[in-house]
Write a protein that holds these residues in place. Structure first.
Motif, PDB file in Angstrom:
ATOM      1  N   UNK A 174       0.710  -1.149   0.026  1.00 11.74           N
ATOM      2  CA  UNK A 174      -0.031   0.123   0.213  1.00 11.74           C
ATOM      3  C   UNK A 174       0.897   1.255   0.051  1.00 11.74           C
ATOM      4  N   UNK A 175       1.769   1.238   0.985  1.00 16.47           N
ATOM      5  CA  UNK A 175       2.446   2.338   1.224  1.00 16.47           C
ATOM      6  C   UNK A 175       3.488   2.842  -0.161  1.00 16.47           C
ATOM      7  N   UNK A 176       3.952   1.775  -0.808  1.00 15.05           N
ATOM      8  CA  UNK A 176       5.018   2.080  -2.033  1.00 15.05           C
ATOM      9  C   UNK A 176       4.149   2.735  -2.984  1.00 15.05           C
ATOM     10  N   UNK A 177       2.877   2.278  -3.008  1.00 13.19           N
ATOM     11  CA  UNK A 177       2.196   2.980  -4.350  1.00 13.19           C
ATOM     12  C   UNK A 177       1.579   4.334  -3.881  1.00 13.19           C
ATOM     13  N   UNK A 178       1.296   4.552  -2.536  1.00 14.66           N
ATOM     14  CA  UNK A 178       0.596   5.743  -2.222  1.00 14.66           C
ATOM     15  C   UNK A 178       1.652   6.686  -2.194  1.00 14.66           C
ATOM     16  N   UNK A 179       2.687   6.505  -1.680  1.00 13.63           N
ATOM     17  CA  UNK A 179       3.983   7.420  -1.638  1.00 13.63           C
ATOM     18  C   UNK A 179       4.355   7.826  -3.040  1.00 13.63           C
ATOM     19  N   UNK A 180       4.517   6.584  -3.886  1.00 14.43           N
ATOM     20  CA  UNK A 180       4.982   6.918  -5.107  1.00 14.43           C
ATOM     21  C   UNK A 180       4.063   7.835  -5.968  1.00 14.43           C
ATOM     22  N   UNK A 181       2.896   7.644  -5.905  1.00 15.03           N
ATOM     23  CA  UNK A 181       1.745   8.263  -6.642  1.00 15.03           C
ATOM     24  C   UNK A 181       1.811  10.002  -6.254  1.00 15.03           C
ATOM     25  N   UNK A 182       1.898  10.013  -4.943  1.00 13.41           N
ATOM     26  CA  UNK A 182       1.753  11.415  -4.380  1.00 13.41           C
ATOM     27  C   UNK A 182       3.296  12.056  -4.809  1.00 13.41           C
ATOM     28  N   UNK A 183       4.225  11.500  -4.746  1.00  5.73           N
ATOM     29  CA  UNK A 183       5.378  12.196  -5.171  1.00  5.73           C
ATOM     30  C   UNK A 183       5.432  12.492  -6.743  1.00  5.73           C
ATOM     31  N   UNK A 184       4.978  11.522  -7.339  1.00  7.23           N
ATOM     32  CA  UNK A 184       5.020  11.906  -9.032  1.00  7.23           C
ATOM     33  C   UNK A 184       3.818  13.027  -9.304  1.00  7.23           C
ATOM     34  N   UNK A 185       2.617  12.790  -8.600  1.00  7.34           N
ATOM     35  CA  UNK A 185       1.911  13.915  -9.036  1.00  7.34           C
ATOM     36  C   UNK A 185       2.232  15.217  -8.417  1.00  7.34           C
ATOM     37  N   UNK A 187       5.368  16.316  -8.571  1.00  7.03           N
ATOM     38  CA  UNK A 187       6.308  16.800  -9.635  1.00  7.03           C
ATOM     39  C   UNK A 187       5.680  17.278 -10.677  1.00  7.03           C
ATOM     40  N   UNK A 188       4.396  16.599 -11.176  1.00  3.46           N
ATOM     41  CA  UNK A 188       3.718  16.842 -12.503  1.00  3.46           C
ATOM     42  C   UNK A 188       2.998  18.011 -12.314  1.00  3.46           C
ATOM     43  N   UNK A 189       2.385  18.455 -10.945  1.00  2.43           N
ATOM     44  CA  UNK A 189       1.676  19.750 -10.776  1.00  2.43           C
ATOM     45  C   UNK A 189       2.364  20.694 -10.328  1.00  2.43           C
ATOM     46  N   UNK A 190       3.599  20.542  -9.980  1.00  2.00           N
ATOM     47  CA  UNK A 190       4.708  21.686  -9.618  1.00  2.00           C
ATOM     48  C   UNK A 190       4.900  22.749 -10.584  1.00  2.00           C
ATOM     49  N   UNK A 191       4.798  24.018 -10.264  1.00  6.49           N
ATOM     50  CA  UNK A 191       5.177  25.133 -11.041  1.00  6.49           C
ATOM     51  C   UNK A 191       6.605  25.402 -11.470  1.00  6.49           C
ATOM     52  N   UNK A 192       7.392  24.525 -11.073  1.00  5.39           N
ATOM     53  CA  UNK A 192       9.078  24.547 -11.246  1.00  5.39           C
ATOM     54  C   UNK A 192       9.237  23.572 -12.449  1.00  5.39           C
ATOM     55  N   UNK A 208      10.126  15.278 -16.872  1.00  5.79           N
ATOM     56  CA  UNK A 208       9.975  13.995 -17.433  1.00  5.79           C
ATOM     57  C   UNK A 208      11.014  13.239 -17.071  1.00  5.79           C
ATOM     58  N   UNK A 209      12.383  13.428 -16.917  1.00  3.97           N
ATOM     59  CA  UNK A 209      13.316  12.349 -16.457  1.00  3.97           C
ATOM     60  C   UNK A 209      12.935  11.813 -14.915  1.00  3.97           C
ATOM     61  N   UNK A 210      12.659  13.164 -14.122  1.00  4.48           N
ATOM     62  CA  UNK A 210      12.568  12.988 -12.768  1.00  4.48           C
ATOM     63  C   UNK A 210      11.179  12.128 -12.577  1.00  4.48           C
ATOM     64  N   UNK A 211      10.108  12.067 -13.163  1.00  2.00           N
ATOM     65  CA  UNK A 211       9.096  11.405 -13.099  1.00  2.00           C
ATOM     66  C   UNK A 211       9.342  10.075 -13.457  1.00  2.00           C
ATOM     67  N   UNK A 212       9.952   9.774 -14.578  1.00  2.00           N
ATOM     68  CA  UNK A 212      10.382   8.280 -15.114  1.00  2.00           C
ATOM     69  C   UNK A 212      11.540   7.669 -14.107  1.00  2.00           C
ATOM     70  N   UNK A 213      12.336   8.629 -13.413  1.00  2.00           N
ATOM     71  CA  UNK A 213      13.171   7.932 -12.347  1.00  2.00           C
ATOM     72  C   UNK A 213      12.422   7.443 -11.033  1.00  2.00           C
ATOM     73  N   UNK A 214      11.298   8.212 -10.752  1.00  2.00           N
ATOM     74  CA  UNK A 214      10.531   7.991  -9.476  1.00  2.00           C
ATOM     75  C   UNK A 214       9.715   6.732  -9.725  1.00  2.00           C
ATOM     76  N   UNK A 215       9.232   6.765 -10.960  1.00  2.00           N
ATOM     77  CA  UNK A 215       8.303   5.404 -11.235  1.00  2.00           C
ATOM     78  C   UNK A 215       9.102   4.294 -11.241  1.00  2.00           C
TER      79      UNK A 215
END
Length: 243
Positions: A174-185, A187-192, A208-215
């Motif tokens: 449960x936690x690997x999925x939830x923490x991963x999705x939170x981190x990925x989202x 980054x995606x919604x960040x203004x940076x 792009x590269x950061x999200x691929x690495x996290x995933x």
């Protein structure tokens, strides 16, 4: 000698008067045909769902659902002393089996995301309706709900031996999925646009590269724990009916 009057003069005069009135009234009334067609404001593309704020709320809810597992030893003793009959019921076979089947139902619901992703390529092709966005959202919400159902099933008991390991594998799933999705989202919604550099690298990290690495990190871990959980679930059910 005056110029002969003709009816054409009336027409010319009328047209001139109309043109003059039209020019004078341009600032007041604009003909509809002269208005250029207005472009619709472009709609912002919908982001990944659920959004970052919702995921943070689900994370806090998950943390709240995990609290009883840390305090179960204390309140089980209190429940046994205060209401022995209730304690016997919730530790009995009827309660365990009914909540166990409810838990299994949520596990099957969680697996439907895999069926939606890969079912069409199986030997017996399975096609589920709905978009991937819908099934992804359902998978996340059902995962948190599954944790709540497991809490009801176990009442926060950590178990012994095999069941203790099985429970911790479930937590990791449960936690690997939830923490991963939170981190990925996040980054995606960040203004940076840039997120620093990796140690020893001169290349600046973009989304792009950061999200691929996290995933690659969290999704690989999640799939591993899902596989272990599925195998242990079969053994858990077999042991429950064997004993």
């Amino acid at each position: 000698m005056s110029k002969p009057f003709h009816s054409r003069d009336i027409t010319d005069t009328t047209q001139l008067s109309a043109a003059t009135n039209s020019s004078a009234g341009d600032d007041l009334v604009t003909p509809a045909a002269a208005i250029a067609p207005q472009r619709r404001k472009p709609m912002r593309p919908r982001g990944i769902q659920p959004g970052f704020k919702v995921l943070i709320g689900l994370t806090l809810l998950t943390a709240l659902l995990l609290v009883p597992f840390a305090l179960s030893d204390a309140y089980f003793d209190w429940l046994r002393s205060q209401s022995f009959d209730l304690h016997q019921f919730i530790r009995g076979e009827l309660y365990k089996q009914s909540t166990g089947y409810a838990t299994l139902l949520f596990v099957v619901l969680e697996m439907l995301l895999t069926v939606r992703k890969r079912g069409r390529g199986w030997i017996a092709s399975i096609k589920l309706p709905g978009s991937m966005m819908f099934w992804r959202s359902l998978h996340i919400f059902a995962g948190v709900a599954l944790l709540g159902v497991v809490l009801i099933h176990t009442l926060g008991a950590n178990g012994l031996n095999f069941n203790a390991v099985f429970l911790w594998v479930f937590f990791a799933t449960t936690l690997t999925a939830l923490v991963g999705v939170v981190a990925e989202t996040g980054v995606l919604e960040s203004t940076r646009s840039y997120f620093g550099k990796l140690p020893g690298s001169s290349t600046v990290l973009t989304k792009g590269p950061l999200i691929r690495g996290l995933r690659a990190l969290w999704l690989t871990s999640h799939i591993f724990f899902v596989a272990v959980f599925a195998v242990m679930l079969v053994f858990h059910i077999a042991l429950a009916y064997y004993y």
